[in-house]
Write a protein that holds these residues in place. Structure first.
Motif, PDB file in Angstrom:
ATOM      1  N   GLY A  63       3.994   6.469  10.409  1.00 39.88           N
ATOM      2  CA  GLY A  63       5.170   6.165  11.214  1.00 39.88           C
ATOM      3  C   GLY A  63       5.598   4.712  11.129  1.00 39.88           C
ATOM      4  N   SER A  64       4.653   3.848  10.842  1.00 38.96           N
ATOM      5  CA  SER A  64       4.944   2.416  10.774  1.00 38.96           C
ATOM      6  C   SER A  64       3.939   1.762   9.832  1.00 38.96           C
ATOM      7  N   CYS A  65       3.985   0.457   9.757  1.00 41.79           N
ATOM      8  CA  CYS A  65       3.048  -0.277   8.920  1.00 41.79           C
ATOM      9  C   CYS A  65       1.623  -0.036   9.425  1.00 41.79           C
ATOM     10  N   ILE A  66       0.718   0.283   8.508  1.00 38.71           N
ATOM     11  CA  ILE A  66      -0.661   0.577   8.925  1.00 38.71           C
ATOM     12  C   ILE A  66      -1.544  -0.657   8.978  1.00 38.71           C
ATOM     13  N   VAL A  67      -1.029  -1.795   8.525  1.00 40.24           N
ATOM     14  CA  VAL A  67      -1.786  -3.035   8.626  1.00 40.24           C
ATOM     15  C   VAL A  67      -1.782  -3.435  10.104  1.00 40.24           C
ATOM     16  N   MET A  68      -2.946  -3.454  10.706  1.00 39.21           N
ATOM     17  CA  MET A  68      -3.033  -3.778  12.127  1.00 39.21           C
ATOM     18  C   MET A  68      -3.450  -5.233  12.285  1.00 39.21           C
ATOM     19  N   ASP A  97      11.660   5.097   5.166  1.00 38.57           N
ATOM     20  CA  ASP A  97      10.744   6.172   4.791  1.00 38.57           C
ATOM     21  C   ASP A  97      10.672   6.307   3.269  1.00 38.57           C
ATOM     22  N   GLY A  98       9.986   7.327   2.792  1.00 37.30           N
ATOM     23  CA  GLY A  98       9.797   7.528   1.359  1.00 37.30           C
ATOM     24  C   GLY A  98      11.085   7.758   0.595  1.00 37.30           C
ATOM     25  N   GLU A  99      12.130   8.201   1.285  1.00 38.16           N
ATOM     26  CA  GLU A  99      13.430   8.403   0.649  1.00 38.16           C
ATOM     27  C   GLU A  99      14.357   7.202   0.880  1.00 38.16           C
ATOM     28  N   ALA A 149       6.979 -13.693   4.963  1.00 40.61           N
ATOM     29  CA  ALA A 149       5.919 -12.681   5.087  1.00 40.61           C
ATOM     30  C   ALA A 149       6.291 -11.646   6.148  1.00 40.61           C
ATOM     31  N   PHE A 150       6.900 -12.093   7.239  1.00 40.62           N
ATOM     32  CA  PHE A 150       7.390 -11.204   8.287  1.00 40.62           C
ATOM     33  C   PHE A 150       8.463 -10.270   7.725  1.00 40.62           C
ATOM     34  N   LEU A 151       9.428 -10.813   7.003  1.00 39.60           N
ATOM     35  CA  LEU A 151      10.477  -9.977   6.407  1.00 39.60           C
ATOM     36  C   LEU A 151       9.909  -8.953   5.433  1.00 39.60           C
ATOM     37  N   ASP A 152       8.911  -9.336   4.660  1.00 43.37           N
ATOM     38  CA  ASP A 152       8.307  -8.400   3.707  1.00 43.37           C
ATOM     39  C   ASP A 152       7.762  -7.162   4.414  1.00 43.37           C
ATOM     40  N   ARG A 153       7.270  -7.331   5.622  1.00 41.06           N
ATOM     41  CA  ARG A 153       6.726  -6.191   6.366  1.00 41.06           C
ATOM     42  C   ARG A 153       7.825  -5.264   6.894  1.00 41.06           C
ATOM     43  N   TRP A 154       9.088  -5.681   6.815  1.00 45.12           N
ATOM     44  CA  TRP A 154      10.194  -4.795   7.181  1.00 45.12           C
ATOM     45  C   TRP A 154      10.261  -3.591   6.238  1.00 45.12           C
ATOM     46  N   TYR A 155       9.577  -3.672   5.123  1.00 46.98           N
ATOM     47  CA  TYR A 155       9.494  -2.539   4.186  1.00 46.98           C
ATOM     48  C   TYR A 155       9.141  -1.262   4.939  1.00 46.98           C
ATOM     49  N   SER A 156       8.353  -1.396   5.983  1.00 48.01           N
ATOM     50  CA  SER A 156       7.894  -0.240   6.766  1.00 48.01           C
ATOM     51  C   SER A 156       8.995   0.378   7.622  1.00 48.01           C
ATOM     52  N   PHE A 157      10.172  -0.223   7.672  1.00 48.55           N
ATOM     53  CA  PHE A 157      11.279   0.326   8.451  1.00 48.55           C
ATOM     54  C   PHE A 157      12.061   1.409   7.700  1.00 48.55           C
ATOM     55  N   CYS A 169       0.815  -1.220   0.000  1.00 49.90           N
ATOM     56  CA  CYS A 169       0.000   0.000   0.000  1.00 49.90           C
ATOM     57  C   CYS A 169       0.846   1.266   0.000  1.00 49.90           C
ATOM     58  N   GLY A 170       2.082   1.204   0.545  1.00 49.28           N
ATOM     59  CA  GLY A 170       2.984   2.353   0.535  1.00 49.28           C
ATOM     60  C   GLY A 170       2.741   3.374   1.620  1.00 49.28           C
ATOM     61  N   ALA A 171       1.743   3.186   2.465  1.00 52.81           N
ATOM     62  CA  ALA A 171       1.451   4.161   3.512  1.00 52.81           C
ATOM     63  C   ALA A 171       2.627   4.374   4.457  1.00 52.81           C
ATOM     64  N   CYS A 172       3.354   3.315   4.740  1.00 53.43           N
ATOM     65  CA  CYS A 172       4.492   3.411   5.668  1.00 53.43           C
ATOM     66  C   CYS A 172       5.579   4.321   5.133  1.00 53.43           C
ATOM     67  N   ARG A 173       5.638   4.480   3.831  1.00 56.48           N
ATOM     68  CA  ARG A 173       6.682   5.308   3.225  1.00 56.48           C
ATOM     69  C   ARG A 173       6.169   6.672   2.774  1.00 56.48           C
ATOM     70  N   SER A 174       4.903   6.914   3.032  1.00 51.41           N
ATOM     71  CA  SER A 174       4.358   8.219   2.641  1.00 51.41           C
ATOM     72  C   SER A 174       3.744   8.937   3.839  1.00 51.41           C
TER      73      SER A 174
END
Length: 184
Positions: free
Chosen positions: A56-61, A104-106, A94-102, A48-53
């Motif tokens: 503060g963190s992954c928005i999937v709760m 920012d947009g840059e 799947a856990f590692l994929d969520r590290w994407y949220s670590f 979704c990209g919210a974590c990078r835009s």
């Protein structure tokens, strides 16, 4: 605080057993947040990209939210996965994929750098060097997210409970855990 995460659903899991031994040597009374991914309800990154835009963190709760917070803030991280078909378990991936949220947009890290990470990779194959591309990939991911990784390949563990009979692997796991303890 130490974050310890295992990802095998197998009873008497070899990777979980060795993680426990490393954690025993690493903790020394320090607070430990322990998670078994096989018992959590979560999904991988949705892209979704919210974590990078701005978020503060992954928005999937889901159940992984607390685990990600622990990884982001822990002094040291211990991870364990069995080798399934030449890579980590699916839930570990799947856990590692969520590290994407670590990041920012840059693509700058939002988590502290330089923290120790121990990854335990158990496998039935007897050759510890049978999967060099996998180990290289994982080391690149861990270091790319600012960790100082060490990897313990635990080979020849075809049957559940085999690790408990391997004094050599137990000693290696405990020695690496002790190194994490010294890195306070």
């Amino acid at each position: 605080m130490i974050a310890a995460i295992t990802s095998s659903g197998r009873i008497n899991s070899n990777s979980s057993f060795l993680l426990g031994k490393a954690l025993e040597a690493a903790s020394g009374g320090e607070t430990v947040s322990f998670y078994d991914l096989s018992k959590l309800a979560f999904k991988g990154c949705t892209g979704c990209g919210a974590c990078r835009s701005g978020a503060g963190s992954c928005i999937v709760m889901d159940d992984l939210s607390e685990v990600l917070d622990a990884v982001a803030t822990a002094r040291a991280v211990l991870l364990a996965s069995p080798n399934y078909y030449g890579y980590t378990s699916g839930i570990f991936k799947a856990f590692l994929d969520r590290w994407y949220s670590f990041r920012d947009g840059e693509r700058k890290l939002k988590i502290p750098e330089g923290r120790p990470l121990l990854f335990i990779f158990s496998q039935g194959h007897p050759d510890p060097e049978a999967y060099p591309h996998t180990l290289s990939s994982l080391e690149k991911i861990f270091s790319g997210y600012g960790f100082a990784p060490k990897i313990l390949v635990a080979p020849g563990l075809e049957k559940a409970g085999s690790a408990a009979k391997s004094s050599g692997l137990i000693e290696k796991a405990m020695a690496l855990g002790a190194e994490l303890r010294k890195s306070k």
